[in-house]
Design an enzyme around this catalytic site. Structure first.
Site, mmCIF file in Angstrom:
data_model
loop_
_atom_site.group_PDB
_atom_site.id
_atom_site.type_symbol
_atom_site.label_atom_id
_atom_site.label_comp_id
_atom_site.label_asym_id
_atom_site.label_seq_id
_atom_site.Cartn_x
_atom_site.Cartn_y
_atom_site.Cartn_z
ATOM 1 N N SER A 36 63.277 -41.763 41.937
ATOM 2 C CA SER A 36 63.255 -41.492 43.384
ATOM 3 C C SER A 36 62.194 -42.360 44.030
ATOM 4 C CB SER A 36 62.918 -40.031 43.660
ATOM 5 O OG SER A 36 62.684 -39.847 45.044
ATOM 6 N N TYR A 81 57.491 -32.587 42.279
ATOM 7 C CA TYR A 81 58.773 -33.303 42.105
ATOM 8 C C TYR A 81 58.533 -34.799 41.909
ATOM 9 C CZ TYR A 81 63.197 -35.508 43.491
ATOM 10 O OH TYR A 81 64.325 -36.305 43.540
ATOM 11 N N ALA A 100 56.024 -36.250 40.741
ATOM 12 C CA ALA A 100 55.440 -36.490 39.416
ATOM 13 C C ALA A 100 56.533 -36.556 38.347
ATOM 14 C CB ALA A 100 54.432 -35.397 39.077
HETATM 15 N N1 LIG Z 1 69.536 -36.638 47.531
HETATM 16 C C1 LIG Z 1 68.479 -37.421 47.646
HETATM 17 O O1 LIG Z 1 68.033 -37.740 48.769
HETATM 18 C C2 LIG Z 1 67.803 -37.971 46.424
HETATM 19 C C3 LIG Z 1 66.796 -38.928 46.594
HETATM 20 C C4 LIG Z 1 66.165 -39.443 45.468
HETATM 21 C C5 LIG Z 1 66.555 -39.038 44.201
HETATM 22 N N2 LIG Z 1 67.530 -38.088 44.070
HETATM 23 C C6 LIG Z 1 67.898 -37.690 42.708
HETATM 24 O O2 LIG Z 1 69.286 -37.923 42.539
HETATM 25 C C7 LIG Z 1 69.829 -36.965 41.627
HETATM 26 C C8 LIG Z 1 71.000 -36.237 42.264
HETATM 27 O O3 LIG Z 1 70.564 -35.660 43.486
HETATM 28 P P1 LIG Z 1 71.563 -34.885 44.475
HETATM 29 O O4 LIG Z 1 70.953 -34.967 45.820
HETATM 30 O O5 LIG Z 1 72.961 -35.347 44.277
HETATM 31 O O6 LIG Z 1 71.354 -33.385 43.929
HETATM 32 P P2 LIG Z 1 72.325 -32.119 43.970
HETATM 33 O O7 LIG Z 1 71.418 -30.941 43.886
HETATM 34 O O8 LIG Z 1 73.279 -32.208 45.103
HETATM 35 O O9 LIG Z 1 73.155 -32.269 42.612
HETATM 36 C C9 LIG Z 1 72.535 -32.149 41.359
HETATM 37 C C10 LIG Z 1 73.562 -31.719 40.350
HETATM 38 O O10 LIG Z 1 72.880 -31.568 39.105
HETATM 39 C C11 LIG Z 1 73.319 -30.360 38.504
HETATM 40 N N3 LIG Z 1 72.278 -29.834 37.625
HETATM 41 C C12 LIG Z 1 71.061 -29.376 37.966
HETATM 42 N N4 LIG Z 1 70.424 -28.907 36.900
HETATM 43 C C13 LIG Z 1 71.242 -29.089 35.840
HETATM 44 C C14 LIG Z 1 71.151 -28.781 34.457
HETATM 45 N N5 LIG Z 1 70.078 -28.167 33.944
HETATM 46 N N6 LIG Z 1 72.188 -29.132 33.649
HETATM 47 C C15 LIG Z 1 73.289 -29.729 34.163
HETATM 48 N N7 LIG Z 1 73.454 -29.999 35.461
HETATM 49 C C16 LIG Z 1 72.430 -29.683 36.296
HETATM 50 C C17 LIG Z 1 73.609 -29.418 39.670
HETATM 51 O O11 LIG Z 1 74.478 -28.361 39.288
HETATM 52 C C18 LIG Z 1 74.213 -30.384 40.679
HETATM 53 O O12 LIG Z 1 75.616 -30.478 40.545
HETATM 54 C C19 LIG Z 1 68.667 -36.052 41.246
HETATM 55 O O13 LIG Z 1 68.079 -36.487 40.038
HETATM 56 C C20 LIG Z 1 67.710 -36.228 42.406
HETATM 57 O O14 LIG Z 1 66.381 -35.912 42.052
HETATM 58 C C21 LIG Z 1 68.164 -37.545 45.150
#
Ligand SMILES: NC(=O)c1ccc[n+]([C@@H]2O[C@H](COP(=O)([O-])OP(=O)(O)OC[C@H]3O[C@@H](n4cnc5c(N)ncnc54)[C@H](O)[C@@H]3O)[C@@H](O)[C@H]2O)c1
Length: 242
Positions: free
Chosen positions: A134, A147, A149
């Site tokens: 991120s 987060y 970290a």
């Molecule tokens: N959305 C943003 O702005 C953003 C920015 C930077 C980084 N990210 C990173 O991108 C990735 C996806 O983010 P997102 O916004 O699509 O999140 P989201 O919460 O919409 O989706 C995350 C998915 O991961 C699944 N998940 C969570 N814990 C799990 C586990 N223990 N086992 C299996 N599945 C699990 C959830 O069920 C969900 O379907 C994450 O790693 C997040 O930290 C997101």
């Protein structure tokens, strides 16, 4: 002309919704055979996407699922470590239980997935891993101390794993998204719209990221076009982090 990921066997975690779901769709559109893992059940009518219900923190079920995929396909070409969780808290409000949960899902489970998958990839001479970091790990973000970290740990892990696994033909890279318009973003915007507007104002390209932006970067890194790229952190953030 063959597609970017023609018949590559790719495992994507956290693929039921958001960025992971789009990565699964993009990889399938680029010709991959996709195993889309999530702790939530979900369905798809895309015949190239195989949903797998799996909690990445449950080592026994992860091992069973990966061994089954390996047995069915005979190889694993790519792992995208996308599943992640976030608890936004100001320092004074941070709860140990949430911090431990974030480190378990965002860091320890990712490490164990790399460990297991790299062993299987090595049996066929290699593969590649794409981790989702991120921009917060690089820029910092108020309310995301714990987060950010976890995502900093992903960046360090990516670089060390890339060096260690190179001799086995395995590339390891990370994509570091900026703010992406997902379900999670909508919730955040409702609770903290002014802060988000200020952050959007600092994005040089003048817009939020989309799940498609992130999926395209992952597809490139997973493809043979990136064969000489490893240990890199690719910011996909509209020029917010330089
Ligand atoms: N959305 C943003 O702005 C953003 C920015 C930077 C980084 N990210 C990173 O991108 C990735 C996806 O983010 P997102 O916004 O699509 O999140 P989201 O919460 O919409 O989706 C995350 C998915 O991961 C699944 N998940 C969570 N814990 C799990 C586990 N223990 N086992 C299996 N599945 C699990 C959830 O069920 C969900 O379907 C994450 O790693 C997040 O930290 C997101």
């Amino acid at each position: 002309m063959s597609s970017l990921l023609e018949n590559k066997v790719c495992i994507i975690t956290g693929a039921a919704q958001g960025i992971g779901h789009q990565i699964a769709k993009q990889f399938a559109a680029d010709g991959a055979i996709v195993y889309a893992c999530d702790r939530q059940e979900f369905t798809t009518d895309n015949e190239r996407i195989h949903p797998v219900v799996m909690d990445i923190t449950d080592a026994a079920s992860v091992k069973a699922a990966f061994m089954q995929i390996f047995k069915t396909e005979g190889r694993i070409d790519c792992l995208v470590n996308n599943a992640g969780i976030v608890y936004n808290r100001k320092i004074g409000m941070i709860l140990r239980e949430e911090t431990e949960r974030m480190f378990l899902v965002n860091v320890i489970a990712v490490l164990e997935l790399i460990q297991l998958c790299s062993r299987l990839m090595a049996r066929n001479g290699g593969g590649n891993i794409v981790n989702i970091a991120s921009v917060t790990a690089v820029l910092g973000s108020p309310g995301q101390v714990a987060y950010s970290a976890t995502k900093g740990a992903i960046i360090s892990m990516t670089k060390s794993a890339a060096k260690e696994l190179a001799s086995q033909g395995i590339r390891v890279n990370a994509v570091a998204p900026g703010i992406v318009k997902t379900e999670r973003f909508k919730e955040l915007y409702e609770s903290d719209g002014d802060k988000i507007d200020a952050r959007i104002g600092r994005i040089a390209l003048g817009r939020l990221g989309t799940p498609e932006d992130i999926a395209h970067a992952c597809a490139f890194l997973a493809s043979d076009r990136a064969n000489y790229i490893s240990g890199q952190i690719l910011g996909v953030d509209g020029c917010a982090s330089i």
